[in-house]
Design a protein around this motif. Structure first.
Motif, mmCIF file in Angstrom:
data_model
loop_
_atom_site.group_PDB
_atom_site.id
_atom_site.type_symbol
_atom_site.label_atom_id
_atom_site.label_comp_id
_atom_site.label_asym_id
_atom_site.label_seq_id
_atom_site.Cartn_x
_atom_site.Cartn_y
_atom_site.Cartn_z
ATOM 1 N N ARG A 132 0.828 -1.201 0.000
ATOM 2 C CA ARG A 132 0.000 0.000 0.000
ATOM 3 C C ARG A 132 0.867 1.257 0.000
ATOM 4 O O ARG A 132 1.906 1.315 0.662
ATOM 5 N N LYS A 133 0.402 2.263 -0.729
ATOM 6 C CA LYS A 133 1.043 3.568 -0.738
ATOM 7 C C LYS A 133 0.237 4.493 0.179
ATOM 8 O O LYS A 133 -0.997 4.537 0.102
ATOM 9 N N ILE A 134 0.937 5.254 1.045
ATOM 10 C CA ILE A 134 0.257 6.103 2.032
ATOM 11 C C ILE A 134 0.782 7.531 1.903
ATOM 12 O O ILE A 134 1.990 7.756 1.861
ATOM 13 N N GLY A 135 -0.139 8.475 1.832
ATOM 14 C CA GLY A 135 0.215 9.891 1.787
ATOM 15 C C GLY A 135 -0.250 10.606 3.048
ATOM 16 O O GLY A 135 -1.260 10.225 3.654
ATOM 17 N N PHE A 136 0.492 11.641 3.453
ATOM 18 C CA PHE A 136 0.196 12.360 4.695
ATOM 19 C C PHE A 136 0.150 13.859 4.410
ATOM 20 O O PHE A 136 0.975 14.381 3.651
ATOM 21 N N ALA A 137 -0.784 14.543 5.043
ATOM 22 C CA ALA A 137 -0.864 16.002 4.949
ATOM 23 C C ALA A 137 -1.284 16.548 6.309
ATOM 24 O O ALA A 137 -2.120 15.958 6.991
ATOM 25 N N TYR A 138 -0.687 17.688 6.692
ATOM 26 C CA TYR A 138 -0.954 18.299 7.993
ATOM 27 C C TYR A 138 -1.380 19.751 7.790
ATOM 28 O O TYR A 138 -0.947 20.425 6.850
ATOM 29 N N THR A 139 -2.216 20.249 8.681
ATOM 30 C CA THR A 139 -2.614 21.651 8.596
ATOM 31 C C THR A 139 -2.932 22.204 9.978
ATOM 32 O O THR A 139 -3.409 21.473 10.861
ATOM 33 N N VAL A 140 -2.672 23.501 10.147
ATOM 34 C CA VAL A 140 -3.097 24.209 11.357
ATOM 35 C C VAL A 140 -4.135 25.269 11.003
ATOM 36 O O VAL A 140 -4.461 26.122 11.821
ATOM 37 N N ARG A 141 -4.648 25.212 9.775
ATOM 38 C CA ARG A 141 -5.623 26.193 9.338
ATOM 39 C C ARG A 141 -7.003 25.876 9.892
ATOM 40 O O ARG A 141 -7.389 24.722 10.035
ATOM 41 N N SER A 142 -7.770 26.936 10.153
ATOM 42 C CA SER A 142 -9.135 26.734 10.639
ATOM 43 C C SER A 142 -10.058 26.255 9.525
ATOM 44 O O SER A 142 -11.026 25.547 9.777
ATOM 45 N N ASP A 143 -9.764 26.638 8.261
ATOM 46 C CA ASP A 143 -10.580 26.163 7.147
ATOM 47 C C ASP A 143 -10.032 24.816 6.658
ATOM 48 O O ASP A 143 -9.593 24.671 5.518
ATOM 49 N N TRP A 144 -10.113 23.813 7.518
ATOM 50 C CA TRP A 144 -9.509 22.513 7.241
ATOM 51 C C TRP A 144 -10.147 21.838 6.029
ATOM 52 O O TRP A 144 -9.496 21.068 5.325
ATOM 53 N N ARG A 145 -11.420 22.108 5.780
ATOM 54 C CA ARG A 145 -12.079 21.487 4.624
ATOM 55 C C ARG A 145 -11.439 21.956 3.318
ATOM 56 O O ARG A 145 -11.232 21.176 2.394
ATOM 57 N N VAL A 146 -11.150 23.259 3.242
ATOM 58 C CA VAL A 146 -10.515 23.795 2.044
ATOM 59 C C VAL A 146 -9.142 23.164 1.859
ATOM 60 O O VAL A 146 -8.755 22.777 0.749
#
Length: 612
Positions: A57-71
């Motif tokens: 399996r290939k796994i991708g990761f993304a992180y955010t501290v933004r309040s508009d997390w959906r965007v």
């Protein structure tokens, strides 16, 4: 304010690079041990990856501290998909507390649109791990989990995390202790040395004891004639020696010393008396035998250090144009004074300003560069006095003629704005681009590189999501500020103001203005601001490349091409494009309630990355 210190600190992350490191370390202990952090530049929407987890399996990761997390979730998924990565599992970490319905939305969105499996970590899921099996990460990321919520001693967090080699010594042995600390750090170990630690205002003995209890995974006391004469040092050694396989004495004495505590005397020391290198090698061998491994490989540690202190090179050795929001302007050499037979009412003044630029010297006297248009003469009876060269007369009726010239310059441009159909907002005191009968104001422009394109000068935006979503309108408005250079030439500084209203046209109040203006401009960088600046100015053109009001020597004339210079070095667009994620996180990571900034205007200098 959150009552939980972990939640409070995560909600207010300011060091995004350390947040990336925290997430990668956290996920390595949360079922993804083979995670490979990316981040930085050129990550193509991924902050980390696992190319093959052993099951194919290939796994991708993304992180955010933004309040508009959906965007952010949508944009990261879209970017990863467009780059052709297509992971089997997509892990997304955000610092928002998500409701059950919001989590359901995220899982359904990723599954339905991309057919990936989503593993979602919100702030509560992070906190549950950080108070339990991964609490050691709190001490390792002190730029996030900061005092006073997480106290420090000697520059180290005292949250429990046994990951540090503690080197203890007295002042006489400073040289050896600091040398040993540096050599062990180069080998990839995390060290703490009393001789280099920031101890101002602290009791050194209490600090060492606290770190022994909370951070030390091994204790290295430097034993010399001077240190063995220090009762406090010997007491720390005796206490530490009560723990099995915890102490490695670093000996600087040639003969056995009876003052050595009995527990330490039974331990074979590392011999630094004959050679410091010999002692270092013995320390490294002992650590290896105990299974205490460096937290970083030596080469990896050096690379990280270099990357932190030598940032990514973003310039290239080729010229690049630099554009300012400044436009050349020419003013008439003379002014005209008009004496009124009766003073103007407020209504007459406002109506007259739509057609004629003038300054009131008093209730019965006006001054201008040009006579009033013929259609206004019938409503205003005037007697004209002879014109004068205003640059030769510093003052006129108590006012500086230089200030009068500046006001006449921007009022002349406001007359052009009124003629072009801009509307006046009495609340914000600006002339803005309204919605046309055919819809939004889409302005055709010729960009600085000669290409033709369009830009919107007003439109619609949404604040919030779901049931809390609310639509609102925005309109751009020019603000003019004339300035005279040292060589006597004139120019006009043009800023772009963002006016926001409800769908019915009502103005917002207080902090709500700043919040909604941030929503409009949060994705506008230099190239977006430059396009809108050109759109605002070119929308006011009265002829090709020029905004002019008046005739002949009495005309006020401004070029619609901004001032520019050739910079001897340029920006590496390929590198900068890879940094966009970090840039967005830094600029947009949270729209705070206390933010009431109303300075969303075009930057004073705009650098033209035309190919971006």
């Amino acid at each position: 304010m959150s009552a939980d210190p972990i939640t409070y600190c995560l909600e207010r992350v300011s060091d995004y690079r350390d947040f990336e490191r925290l997430c990668s370390a956290f996920l390595a202990g949360a079922g993804y041990p083979d995670i490979d952090p990316l981040g930085g530049t050129g990550d193509e929407g991924r902050d980390a990856i696992i190319r093959n987890d052993g099951s194919g399996r290939k796994i991708g990761f993304a992180y955010t501290v933004r309040s508009d997390w959906r965007v952010k979730l949508a944009s990261d998924c879209k970017r990863i998909h467009e780059k052709g990565h297509s992971p089997d599992i997509f892990v997304f970490v955000c610092t928002e507390a998500l409701t059950a319905s919001e989590k359901d939305f995220a899982y359904k969105f990723v599954t339905d649109k991309y057919q990936w499996t989503l593993d979602l970590f919100d702030i509560e899921r992070l906190r549950a791990q950080l108070v339990g099996p991964q609490r050691h990460l709190i001490a390792q990321h002190s730029s996030i989990f900061t005092p006073p919520f997480f106290p420090q001693r000697g520059g180290q967090s005292i949250a429990e995390s046994r990951d540090t080699l503690l080197i203890d010594h007295v002042a006489a042995d400073h040289a050896l202790a600091t040398w040993l600390a540096r050599r062990l750090s180069l080998a990839g170990f995390q060290t703490w040395c009393q001789g280099t630690a920031p101890l101002a205002g602290e009791n050194a003995d209490e600090t060492v004891r606290t770190l022994l209890d909370t951070r030390a995974n091994h204790y290295l006391p430097v034993c010399s004639s001077a240190s063995l004469a220090d009762g406090v040092f010997l007491e720390r050694c005796t206490i530490a020696a009560t723990r099995e396989v915890f102490v490695l004495p670093c000996k600087l004495t040639t003969t056995p010393d009876p003052r050595m505590p009995s527990r330490l005397a039974k331990l074979a020391p590392a011999d630094f008396d004959s050679s410091w290198n010999t002692g270092l090698n013995q320390v490294l061998e002992r650590l290896s035998a105990l299974g205490i491994k460096p937290s970083l490989e030596p080469d990896r540690g050096r690379q990280i250090a270099l990357r932190d202190y030598l940032p990514t090179r973003v310039t290239v050795a080729k010229p690049e144009p630099v554009f300012a929001n400044v436009f050349p302007i020419q003013l008439p050499k003379t002014m005209l004074v008009f004496d009124l037979r009766k003073s103007l009412t407020d209504v007459e003044t406002l109506e007259l300003r739509k057609h004629w630029a003038f300054v009131e010297l008093g209730a019965y006297r006006l001054i201008a560069f040009m006579p009033p248009p013929r259609q206004t003469i019938s409503s205003v009876t005037v007697e004209r006095t002879p014109e004068f060269l205003w640059e030769d007369i510093p003052h006129k009726d108590g006012k500086k003629t230089m200030d009068i010239a500046k006001e006449l310059a921007w009022r002349s441009l406001e007359v052009v704005c009124a003629q072009k159909g801009l509307k006046f907002c009495s609340d914000r005191r600006v002339l803005y681009f309204p919605e046309r009968e055919t819809g939004d104001w889409n302005q055709s422009i010729q960009h600085v590189d000669g290409r033709s394109t369009t830009v919107r000068l007003n439109g619609e935006r949404t604040k919030g999501w779901g049931d809390r979503a609310s639509l609102f309108l925005y309109q751009l408005a020019p603000k003019f500020r004339p300035q005279r250079d040292a060589d006597g030439s004139w120019s006009m500084l043009v800023n772009v103001y963002i006016r926001v209203t409800t769908l019915e046209g009502a103005m917002f109040e207080g902090k709500e203005i700043g919040r909604r203006r941030k929503i409009v401009s949060k994705s506008w960088w230099n190239k977006e601001w430059l396009a809108r600046l050109l759109g605002v100015v070119q929308a006011l053109q009265t002829s090709d490349g020029r905004i002019e009001i008046g005739e002949g020597a009495r005309a006020v004339s401004m070029l619609s091409k901004p001032l520019s210079w050739d910079c001897p070095v340029g920006l590496d667009v390929s590198v900068l494009s890879g940094m966009s994620d970090i840039g967005e996180e830094i600029a947009q990571y949270r729209v705070r309630d206390e933010d009431d900034d109303e300075s969303d205007e075009a930057s004073p200098a705009l650098k033209g990355a035309l190919g971006a």
